[in-house]
Design an enzyme around this catalytic site. Sequence first.
Site, PDB file in Angstrom:
ATOM      1  N   SER A 243      69.989  34.930  35.453  1.00  0.00           N
ATOM      2  CA  SER A 243      71.041  34.653  36.429  1.00  0.00           C
ATOM      3  C   SER A 243      72.245  33.950  35.825  1.00  0.00           C
ATOM      4  CB  SER A 243      70.479  33.813  37.590  1.00  0.00           C
ATOM      5  OG  SER A 243      70.083  32.530  37.144  1.00  0.00           O
TER       6      SER A 243
ATOM      7  N   LYS B 144      71.310  27.059  45.080  1.00  0.00           N
ATOM      8  CA  LYS B 144      72.329  26.905  44.043  1.00  0.00           C
ATOM      9  C   LYS B 144      73.661  26.458  44.638  1.00  0.00           C
ATOM     10  CE  LYS B 144      70.314  30.334  40.897  1.00  0.00           C
ATOM     11  NZ  LYS B 144      70.472  31.676  40.296  1.00  0.00           N
TER      12      LYS B 144
END
EC number: 3.4.21.-
Length: 601
Positions: A455, A498
Site C-alpha cells: 500500500s 489510515k
Amino acid sequence: MVNFSRKRPAVSSLFSQQQAIEQSLNWQALQPDLVIQDFPLEPVNFWALQPNATQGIDLFLRHPTRSLLMMKVGEPVEYAELLQNFISQNHHKVRSIFGVNYVIEQGDSFSFPHVYTEPAKSLDDNFASQGEALSALYCDQFQLFGSFRIHPRSQDIQLVPGLVHKANGGVLILSAATLLSQFDLWGRLKQILQTQTFDWYSAHPFKNLPCDIPSYALNLKVIVLGNRTELATLAELEENLYSFADYAEIESYISVAEVEEQKTWAGYVQQMAQEQNIELDFLALNKLYQLLVRESENRFLINASPLKLKEILQDASTFTEKTALSAVDFEGIFQQKLAQYGFLKEQTYADILNEQVYVETQGEIVGQINGLSVIEYPGTPVCFGEPSRISCIVQFGDGEVIDVERKNELAGNIHGKGMMIAQACLSNILDLPSQLPFSASLVFEQSYGEIDGDSASLAIFCVLVSALADLPLPQHIAITGSIDQFGLVHSVGGVNDKIEGFFTICQRRGLTGKQGVIIPMTTIQQLSLSDDVKSAVKNGEFFIYPVEDIYQACELLFGRDLLDENKDYTEKTESLSRLIQRRIEGRADSERKSFWHFFRS
C-alpha cells in the site's frame, strides 16, 4: 525557556489549493447510508441471509446417497446450534424408530457371552433413535462411536451407544477441529459413512473383543463445520475428500448492494433485537450499518455473524442502560470501546505530537512524504492508522534503488514486490533508453518493527520522483495506494483507520485548511469515517483526494504534469519528466567534462 521543537518549513507554493479542492471528495461520500424506505420491516431469521447455504443443506439432506457435507463457517461454536435448529424445523421427519436393540446373554465360567440384535421397537431399546439432528463440537472416540464395557468383578458386558448411534436416521454435526486433533477418528467415521454400517472394534489394539458383536446398518448423514484453513487441512490429509463429500458455506459477509438485500438484513436485525427485547429506530439501524461497514471495509458487504450482531446490541443496551436504542447510543458504545482499547494508539500519537517520532504536517520537503500505515499489536483486538515518514535520497550511481527495510530483513515479500513495481513503473513512464545514472535509498524513517504490504508503492513512486526531479513534496498531504507497472492506482485495506490516523495528528496540532490525504479512487466504497472527519471535510478544514493513476497523484502533489502533454510550459510548470531528464543530461555533461579534464591533465 528553550524551545526544542523543529523549525517547520514554509508552505508549498506549487501546490494549487483551489485545484485540489475541486478534486476532493464531498462530505456526503464519507459515510454510507441505507436506502430502504419502509421501516420497521417484517422480522426474518438468519437463514434468510443465506440462500446458497440453505439450498446446499436442503439438497444434501434429500440426496439419496450423499452422507457427508463439509461446511465452511466462521466459528463452529456460533453456527452449530443454529444449524441443528434449522434442520430440526425444516427437515422434520415423521417420528419413526431407527436402530436396533442389542440383546446380551451374559456368559459364565463355562460359556462366552452371546450378543444378537433385533429391530428396535421403542426408544427404550438401547440403540434406538428418532432420526434427530445432534451436534457435538468436541468428542472423543468413546463419545462418538460408543464403547464396549466389561464389569471388573462380574465380567458382565455392556454396550454403550455413541453419537453415531443416537443420530442414526438423522444428522450429526461435528467440528473439523475435533477430527484434526484426533485424526484416528476420521478413518473410522469415513468407513461408517461410506458403508452405512457400524462395526464394533476393541478400543485396545492388542486386545480382542470377548465375543462376537453383530454389526448393524446405519442411516447417517454427517455435517463437518470448520473454517477455511481447517477444511483445507482436512482435504490435504484426505486427498479424495470431495469425491464422496459435498461442500457448502455459510457466508461470513452478505451483500447489501440492492434495496431488497438491505431490507432482508434490516429484518434480520429486527429479529435479533426482538430476541434481546431491544427496540431500534431507523437512524439507529443506519448507524449500526455504518459501524459494520467500518469492519468489513465495503459498504456493499457487511458481517453476517449472529454472535457479532448480538454482542453489539447487548453492548449498546448495557452501556446506555436502555432497551430503546438510538444512533447516539451506538456511537456512544463505539467511542467507549475505542477509548477502552486505545492506550497503545494514544501513546503512539503522543510520540508524534511530542516529536519523539518525527512526522511533519506543514510545509514542503524534497524527498520526503507521509505514507499511511495500519498498526497491529499482538494481543489487542483493534488496529489503528499511523502516518509514517518515507524518505528518499539520490546520488550519482548505477541505477540501484536500495530498500533499507528489505536489506535489513525488516520488510516482507509483498513490500519488496511493491518496491520493485514502483521502480519498474518509473522506468516505464519515463521511457528511459538506459538505466538511471542515479542510485537511491528508500527508508521508512523511525520504523523498528517488521512491515509488509504494497500500500506504500504509490508513496514510494512519488518520493522517488521528488528526489530525482529535486522538487519538494507537501507535508500536509499524506498518501496511500498500491500501483501497477503502468501507473494505475489500486485499492488498499484499512483506509478508514489510515485517514483517521493522519487526521487525528493534524487536528491535535491544529487544522490549517490545507491538510488532507490521497487515496485510491477504488477505496471510496470502503469509506465509513468518523463524524469528526466528516465535519472537518464539510467545513473545508480537511480534504480527501481520490486518484485513479500516478498522473493525478503527481498533479495534486507537485502542481505539475508528470509527462509532457504538448503544453506551453513555464519554468514553474515544467513537467516532472522534463526536470528529471534535464538532471540526467546535467549528469552526462558533468561526466564528459570530467573525462576531457582527465586527459588534458
